[in-house]
Design a protein around this motif. Structure first.
Motif, PDB file in Angstrom:
ATOM      1  N   SER A 276     -68.507  57.039 -37.587  1.00  0.00           N
ATOM      2  CA  SER A 276     -69.702  57.770 -37.988  1.00  0.00           C
ATOM      3  C   SER A 276     -69.473  59.283 -37.996  1.00  0.00           C
ATOM      4  O   SER A 276     -69.206  59.877 -36.952  1.00  0.00           O
ATOM      5  N   PRO A 277     -69.634  59.918 -39.161  1.00  0.00           N
ATOM      6  CA  PRO A 277     -69.551  61.388 -39.200  1.00  0.00           C
ATOM      7  C   PRO A 277     -70.633  62.042 -38.345  1.00  0.00           C
ATOM      8  O   PRO A 277     -70.423  63.126 -37.807  1.00  0.00           O
ATOM      9  N   PHE A 278     -71.760  61.391 -38.196  1.00  0.00           N
ATOM     10  CA  PHE A 278     -72.825  61.903 -37.327  1.00  0.00           C
ATOM     11  C   PHE A 278     -72.305  62.060 -35.902  1.00  0.00           C
ATOM     12  O   PHE A 278     -72.417  63.126 -35.302  1.00  0.00           O
ATOM     13  N   PHE A 279     -71.724  60.986 -35.366  1.00  0.00           N
ATOM     14  CA  PHE A 279     -71.185  61.052 -34.008  1.00  0.00           C
ATOM     15  C   PHE A 279     -69.967  61.973 -33.939  1.00  0.00           C
ATOM     16  O   PHE A 279     -69.786  62.693 -32.960  1.00  0.00           O
ATOM     17  N   ARG A 280     -69.137  61.957 -34.962  1.00  0.00           N
ATOM     18  CA  ARG A 280     -67.953  62.814 -34.965  1.00  0.00           C
ATOM     19  C   ARG A 280     -68.354  64.280 -34.814  1.00  0.00           C
ATOM     20  O   ARG A 280     -67.765  65.020 -34.022  1.00  0.00           O
TER      21      ARG A 280
ATOM     22  N   ASN B   9     -83.892  45.425 -41.461  1.00  0.00           N
ATOM     23  CA  ASN B   9     -84.360  46.701 -42.014  1.00  0.00           C
ATOM     24  C   ASN B   9     -84.210  47.847 -41.024  1.00  0.00           C
ATOM     25  O   ASN B   9     -83.739  48.931 -41.378  1.00  0.00           O
ATOM     26  N   SER B  10     -84.595  47.619 -39.767  1.00  0.00           N
ATOM     27  CA  SER B  10     -84.468  48.697 -38.775  1.00  0.00           C
ATOM     28  C   SER B  10     -82.991  48.977 -38.486  1.00  0.00           C
ATOM     29  O   SER B  10     -82.599  50.131 -38.325  1.00  0.00           O
ATOM     30  N   PHE B  11     -82.172  47.932 -38.437  1.00  0.00           N
ATOM     31  CA  PHE B  11     -80.732  48.093 -38.223  1.00  0.00           C
ATOM     32  C   PHE B  11     -80.111  48.956 -39.319  1.00  0.00           C
ATOM     33  O   PHE B  11     -79.399  49.927 -39.038  1.00  0.00           O
ATOM     34  N   LEU B  12     -80.399  48.625 -40.579  1.00  0.00           N
ATOM     35  CA  LEU B  12     -79.830  49.385 -41.698  1.00  0.00           C
ATOM     36  C   LEU B  12     -80.389  50.802 -41.767  1.00  0.00           C
ATOM     37  O   LEU B  12     -79.686  51.738 -42.148  1.00  0.00           O
ATOM     38  N   SER B  13     -81.631  50.975 -41.358  1.00  0.00           N
ATOM     39  CA  SER B  13     -82.228  52.306 -41.324  1.00  0.00           C
ATOM     40  C   SER B  13     -81.512  53.202 -40.313  1.00  0.00           C
ATOM     41  O   SER B  13     -81.189  54.365 -40.604  1.00  0.00           O
ATOM     42  N   VAL B  14     -81.239  52.669 -39.132  1.00  0.00           N
ATOM     43  CA  VAL B  14     -80.510  53.437 -38.114  1.00  0.00           C
ATOM     44  C   VAL B  14     -79.078  53.693 -38.583  1.00  0.00           C
ATOM     45  O   VAL B  14     -78.548  54.797 -38.416  1.00  0.00           O
ATOM     46  N   ALA B  15     -78.456  52.705 -39.194  1.00  0.00           N
ATOM     47  CA  ALA B  15     -77.093  52.883 -39.718  1.00  0.00           C
ATOM     48  C   ALA B  15     -77.052  54.018 -40.737  1.00  0.00           C
ATOM     49  O   ALA B  15     -76.115  54.826 -40.744  1.00  0.00           O
ATOM     50  N   GLU B  16     -78.071  54.108 -41.558  1.00  0.00           N
ATOM     51  CA  GLU B  16     -78.150  55.179 -42.567  1.00  0.00           C
ATOM     52  C   GLU B  16     -78.341  56.536 -41.884  1.00  0.00           C
ATOM     53  O   GLU B  16     -77.680  57.509 -42.243  1.00  0.00           O
ATOM     54  N   LYS B  17     -79.212  56.607 -40.888  1.00  0.00           N
ATOM     55  CA  LYS B  17     -79.445  57.868 -40.168  1.00  0.00           C
ATOM     56  C   LYS B  17     -78.171  58.356 -39.478  1.00  0.00           C
ATOM     57  O   LYS B  17     -77.891  59.552 -39.445  1.00  0.00           O
ATOM     58  N   LEU B  18     -77.415  57.408 -38.920  1.00  0.00           N
ATOM     59  CA  LEU B  18     -76.192  57.758 -38.191  1.00  0.00           C
ATOM     60  C   LEU B  18     -74.962  57.789 -39.108  1.00  0.00           C
ATOM     61  O   LEU B  18     -73.868  58.079 -38.647  1.00  0.00           O
ATOM     62  N   ARG B  19     -75.179  57.469 -40.389  1.00  0.00           N
ATOM     63  CA  ARG B  19     -74.121  57.494 -41.409  1.00  0.00           C
ATOM     64  C   ARG B  19     -72.920  56.635 -40.991  1.00  0.00           C
ATOM     65  O   ARG B  19     -71.767  57.063 -41.078  1.00  0.00           O
TER      66      ARG B  19
ATOM     67  N   CYS C 194     -73.647  52.352 -44.771  1.00  0.00           N
ATOM     68  CA  CYS C 194     -74.569  53.237 -45.476  1.00  0.00           C
ATOM     69  C   CYS C 194     -73.956  53.734 -46.773  1.00  0.00           C
ATOM     70  O   CYS C 194     -72.738  53.779 -46.934  1.00  0.00           O
ATOM     71  N   GLN C 195     -74.814  54.086 -47.681  1.00  0.00           N
ATOM     72  CA  GLN C 195     -74.382  54.547 -49.002  1.00  0.00           C
ATOM     73  C   GLN C 195     -74.038  56.031 -49.018  1.00  0.00           C
ATOM     74  O   GLN C 195     -73.155  56.452 -49.728  1.00  0.00           O
ATOM     75  N   SER C 196     -74.715  56.825 -48.195  1.00  0.00           N
ATOM     76  CA  SER C 196     -74.596  58.271 -48.289  1.00  0.00           C
ATOM     77  C   SER C 196     -73.250  58.819 -47.838  1.00  0.00           C
ATOM     78  O   SER C 196     -72.829  59.863 -48.282  1.00  0.00           O
ATOM     79  N   ASP C 197     -72.576  58.132 -46.939  1.00  0.00           N
ATOM     80  CA  ASP C 197     -71.304  58.652 -46.442  1.00  0.00           C
ATOM     81  C   ASP C 197     -70.363  57.506 -46.115  1.00  0.00           C
ATOM     82  O   ASP C 197     -69.911  57.350 -45.000  1.00  0.00           O
ATOM     83  N   SER C 198     -70.082  56.691 -47.109  1.00  0.00           N
ATOM     84  CA  SER C 198     -69.242  55.533 -46.850  1.00  0.00           C
ATOM     85  C   SER C 198     -67.767  55.854 -47.037  1.00  0.00           C
ATOM     86  O   SER C 198     -66.927  54.994 -46.902  1.00  0.00           O
TER      87      SER C 198
END
Length: 135
Positions: free
Chosen positions: A52-56, A99-109, A114-118
């Protein structure tokens, strides 16, 4: 003239994968705590940063030997499933939690979810893919 030898561990990738899975089940070397809405879960910084770039970004800026990260609005069940995905490359999620799982995955990239930073890290050359299977 000196010759160079290329020494290669044939099953390096599978051994590394098994080692990462073993680390998940072992309490040794855990070096980050993630606080969610309803509890805390521990993990390894290197796994979070790789997935995850978010965590990185957070871990790069926070040099503490055992950081404590609070994720507002994230439920433990979603974070546990995400961490399982990061360590194993797959996870089973109940339809009612998808839905909640994928939503958190998207927030944390989270890479692979997730699509935004795969995109993988610059040094990684393999293509990533995510498959959602009904089990």
């Amino acid at each position: 003239m000196m010759e160079n030898y290329n020494l290669m561990w044939g099953d390096f990738t599978s051994n590394l994968s098994l080692t990462v899975k073993d680390l998940r089940n072992d309490a040794d070397f855990l070096d980050v705590s993630i606080a969610c809405e309803d509890d805390t879960i521990d993990a390894h910084k290197v796994i979070l940063a790789a997935a995850s770039p978010f965590f990185r970004n957070i871990l790069r800026k926070n040099k503490h030997p055992h950081p404590y990260i609070y994720l507002n609005g994230v439920k433990l069940k979603d974070m546990k499933n995400l961490i399982d995905f990061m360590y194993n490359g797959e996870v089973n999620v109940k339809q009612e939690h998808l839905n909640s799982f994928l939503s958190v995955a998207e927030k944390l990239r989270v890479r692979g979810l997730c699509q935004s930073d795969s995109k993988p890290p610059p040094s990684h050359k393999d293509k990533e893919s995510t498959k959602v299977k009904n089990r």
